[in-house]
Design a protein around this motif. Structure first.
Motif, PDB file in Angstrom:
ATOM      1  N   MET A   1      16.569 -61.860 -20.459  1.00 12.58           N
ATOM      2  CA  MET A   1      17.313 -60.649 -20.727  1.00 12.58           C
ATOM      3  C   MET A   1      17.071 -59.681 -19.580  1.00 12.58           C
ATOM      4  N   SER A   2      18.114 -59.094 -19.103  1.00 12.05           N
ATOM      5  CA  SER A   2      17.980 -58.151 -17.998  1.00 12.05           C
ATOM      6  C   SER A   2      17.424 -56.822 -18.500  1.00 12.05           C
ATOM      7  N   GLU A   3      16.887 -56.054 -17.568  1.00 12.39           N
ATOM      8  CA  GLU A   3      16.340 -54.743 -17.907  1.00 12.39           C
ATOM      9  C   GLU A   3      17.426 -53.847 -18.498  1.00 12.39           C
ATOM     10  N   ALA A   4      18.637 -53.925 -17.937  1.00 10.24           N
ATOM     11  CA  ALA A   4      19.743 -53.094 -18.422  1.00 10.24           C
ATOM     12  C   ALA A   4      20.131 -53.455 -19.851  1.00 10.24           C
ATOM     13  N   SER A   5      20.207 -54.749 -20.159  1.00 10.57           N
ATOM     14  CA  SER A   5      20.596 -55.139 -21.515  1.00 10.57           C
ATOM     15  C   SER A   5      19.479 -54.837 -22.515  1.00 10.57           C
ATOM     16  N   LEU A   6      18.222 -54.951 -22.095  1.00 11.07           N
ATOM     17  CA  LEU A   6      17.116 -54.565 -22.968  1.00 11.07           C
ATOM     18  C   LEU A   6      17.172 -53.069 -23.238  1.00 11.07           C
ATOM     19  N   ALA A   7      17.408 -52.279 -22.217  1.00  5.09           N
ATOM     20  CA  ALA A   7      17.511 -50.830 -22.386  1.00  5.09           C
ATOM     21  C   ALA A   7      18.661 -50.479 -23.324  1.00  5.09           C
ATOM     22  N   GLU A   8      19.784 -51.158 -23.166  1.00  2.00           N
ATOM     23  CA  GLU A   8      20.944 -50.898 -24.022  1.00  2.00           C
ATOM     24  C   GLU A   8      20.651 -51.242 -25.479  1.00  2.00           C
ATOM     25  N   LEU A  15      15.858 -46.175 -29.655  1.00  2.00           N
ATOM     26  CA  LEU A  15      14.586 -46.333 -28.947  1.00  2.00           C
ATOM     27  C   LEU A  15      14.827 -46.268 -27.455  1.00  2.00           C
ATOM     28  N   ARG A  16      13.748 -46.142 -26.695  1.00  2.00           N
ATOM     29  CA  ARG A  16      13.904 -46.138 -25.246  1.00  2.00           C
ATOM     30  C   ARG A  16      13.110 -47.292 -24.634  1.00  2.00           C
ATOM     31  N   LEU A  17      13.516 -47.656 -23.447  1.00  2.00           N
ATOM     32  CA  LEU A  17      12.826 -48.712 -22.714  1.00  2.00           C
ATOM     33  C   LEU A  17      11.608 -48.113 -22.032  1.00  2.00           C
ATOM     34  N   THR A  18      10.444 -48.587 -22.445  1.00  2.00           N
ATOM     35  CA  THR A  18       9.212 -48.128 -21.809  1.00  2.00           C
ATOM     36  C   THR A  18       8.709 -49.244 -20.897  1.00  2.00           C
ATOM     37  N   PRO A  19       7.892 -48.890 -19.928  1.00  2.00           N
ATOM     38  CA  PRO A  19       7.322 -49.939 -19.067  1.00  2.00           C
ATOM     39  C   PRO A  19       6.536 -50.974 -19.877  1.00  2.00           C
ATOM     40  N   GLN A  20       5.818 -50.518 -20.917  1.00  3.03           N
ATOM     41  CA  GLN A  20       5.042 -51.439 -21.734  1.00  3.03           C
ATOM     42  C   GLN A  20       5.938 -52.442 -22.447  1.00  3.03           C
ATOM     43  N   ARG A  21       7.041 -51.986 -23.002  1.00  6.87           N
ATOM     44  CA  ARG A  21       7.961 -52.887 -23.700  1.00  6.87           C
ATOM     45  C   ARG A  21       8.527 -53.924 -22.733  1.00  6.87           C
ATOM     46  N   GLN A  22       8.887 -53.461 -21.570  1.00  2.98           N
ATOM     47  CA  GLN A  22       9.427 -54.363 -20.561  1.00  2.98           C
ATOM     48  C   GLN A  22       8.371 -55.384 -20.122  1.00  2.98           C
ATOM     49  N   LEU A  23       7.135 -54.942 -19.908  1.00  2.00           N
ATOM     50  CA  LEU A  23       6.064 -55.828 -19.473  1.00  2.00           C
ATOM     51  C   LEU A  23       5.709 -56.861 -20.544  1.00  2.00           C
ATOM     52  N   THR A  35      -0.191 -66.048 -27.352  1.00  2.00           N
ATOM     53  CA  THR A  35      -0.771 -65.193 -28.377  1.00  2.00           C
ATOM     54  C   THR A  35      -0.737 -63.750 -27.873  1.00  2.00           C
ATOM     55  N   PRO A  36      -0.907 -62.794 -28.772  1.00  2.90           N
ATOM     56  CA  PRO A  36      -0.975 -61.401 -28.305  1.00  2.90           C
ATOM     57  C   PRO A  36      -2.090 -61.192 -27.268  1.00  2.90           C
ATOM     58  N   GLU A  37      -3.182 -61.902 -27.429  1.00  2.07           N
ATOM     59  CA  GLU A  37      -4.282 -61.774 -26.469  1.00  2.07           C
ATOM     60  C   GLU A  37      -3.867 -62.294 -25.089  1.00  2.07           C
ATOM     61  N   GLN A  38      -3.130 -63.393 -25.058  1.00  3.30           N
ATOM     62  CA  GLN A  38      -2.648 -63.925 -23.776  1.00  3.30           C
ATOM     63  C   GLN A  38      -1.630 -62.983 -23.145  1.00  3.30           C
ATOM     64  N   VAL A  39      -0.768 -62.400 -23.968  1.00  2.00           N
ATOM     65  CA  VAL A  39       0.198 -61.415 -23.470  1.00  2.00           C
ATOM     66  C   VAL A  39      -0.561 -60.213 -22.913  1.00  2.00           C
ATOM     67  N   HIS A  40      -1.572 -59.771 -23.645  1.00  2.00           N
ATOM     68  CA  HIS A  40      -2.374 -58.628 -23.210  1.00  2.00           C
ATOM     69  C   HIS A  40      -3.003 -58.898 -21.843  1.00  2.00           C
ATOM     70  N   HIS A  41      -3.567 -60.076 -21.684  1.00  2.00           N
ATOM     71  CA  HIS A  41      -4.183 -60.441 -20.406  1.00  2.00           C
ATOM     72  C   HIS A  41      -3.149 -60.390 -19.271  1.00  2.00           C
ATOM     73  N   LEU A  59       5.131 -56.380 -29.697  1.00  7.69           N
ATOM     74  CA  LEU A  59       5.582 -57.708 -30.140  1.00  7.69           C
ATOM     75  C   LEU A  59       6.286 -57.614 -31.489  1.00  7.69           C
ATOM     76  N   GLU A  60       5.748 -56.796 -32.383  1.00  5.02           N
ATOM     77  CA  GLU A  60       6.378 -56.594 -33.690  1.00  5.02           C
ATOM     78  C   GLU A  60       7.782 -56.001 -33.523  1.00  5.02           C
ATOM     79  N   LEU A  61       7.911 -55.001 -32.667  1.00  3.15           N
ATOM     80  CA  LEU A  61       9.209 -54.387 -32.398  1.00  3.15           C
ATOM     81  C   LEU A  61      10.169 -55.395 -31.784  1.00  3.15           C
TER      82      LEU A  61
END
Length: 147
Positions: A1-8, A15-23, A35-41, A59-61
């Motif tokens: 998914m592109s950044e633009a389509s995620l933002a849309e 909601l808004r696109l935050t750097p954390q959501r994108q990352l 796992t969430p721990e692997q994503v966190h790393h 991840l829940e969102l």
């Protein structure tokens, strides 16, 4: 998914696109099954200040938005993968932890029997089977030779 389509998509839900959501989304896409721990790393390699609570909430969102799905591949944390992937069942090796995917239709006879005998509608696209992969099984039995 592109950044633009995620933002849309996020904007359409108020909601808004935050750097954390994108990352977090990018980490799930890059890791495949994580796992969430692997994503966190993975996220912390780019943005050290992101905490594990943010990862879980994001991840829940993303799951509510239909961008990721989770399954339970062990007794620990759920494992997330991109929702856009085709449905698949998971084969989890108890020895090495390897995760393979199989078409859920392989499980169709079991699902049909459960429906006929018990009225149970199995979600065969959300299944994890545990066992020993061929590589570990061969190593355990002397490269496939019977004892």
């Amino acid at each position: 998914m592109s950044e633009a389509s995620l933002a849309e998509l996020l904007r359409s839900r108020g909601l808004r696109l935050t750097p954390q959501r994108q990352l977090v989304l990018q980490a799930v896409l890059d890791l495949g099954h994580a796992t969430p721990e692997q994503v966190h790393h993975a996220v912390r390699e780019v943005a050290a200040g992101v905490n594990i609570t943010t990862i879980y909430r994001t991840l829940e969102l993303l799951e509510k938005l239909g961008l990721v799905k989770h399954t339970h591949l062990s007794h620990g944390s759920p494992t997330f993968h991109a929702a856009g992937e085709h449905q698949h069942a998971h084969l989890v090796c108890r020895e090495c932890g390897r995760i393979d995917e199989v078409e859920p239709e392989l499980l169709r006879p079991v699902a049909d029997r459960l429906a006929a005998e018990r009225g149970f509608q199995a979600d065969i696209g959300h299944v994890a089977l545990f066992g020993v992969c061929g590589e570990c099984g061969n190593a355990e039995h002397g490269n496939g030779e019977q004892e």
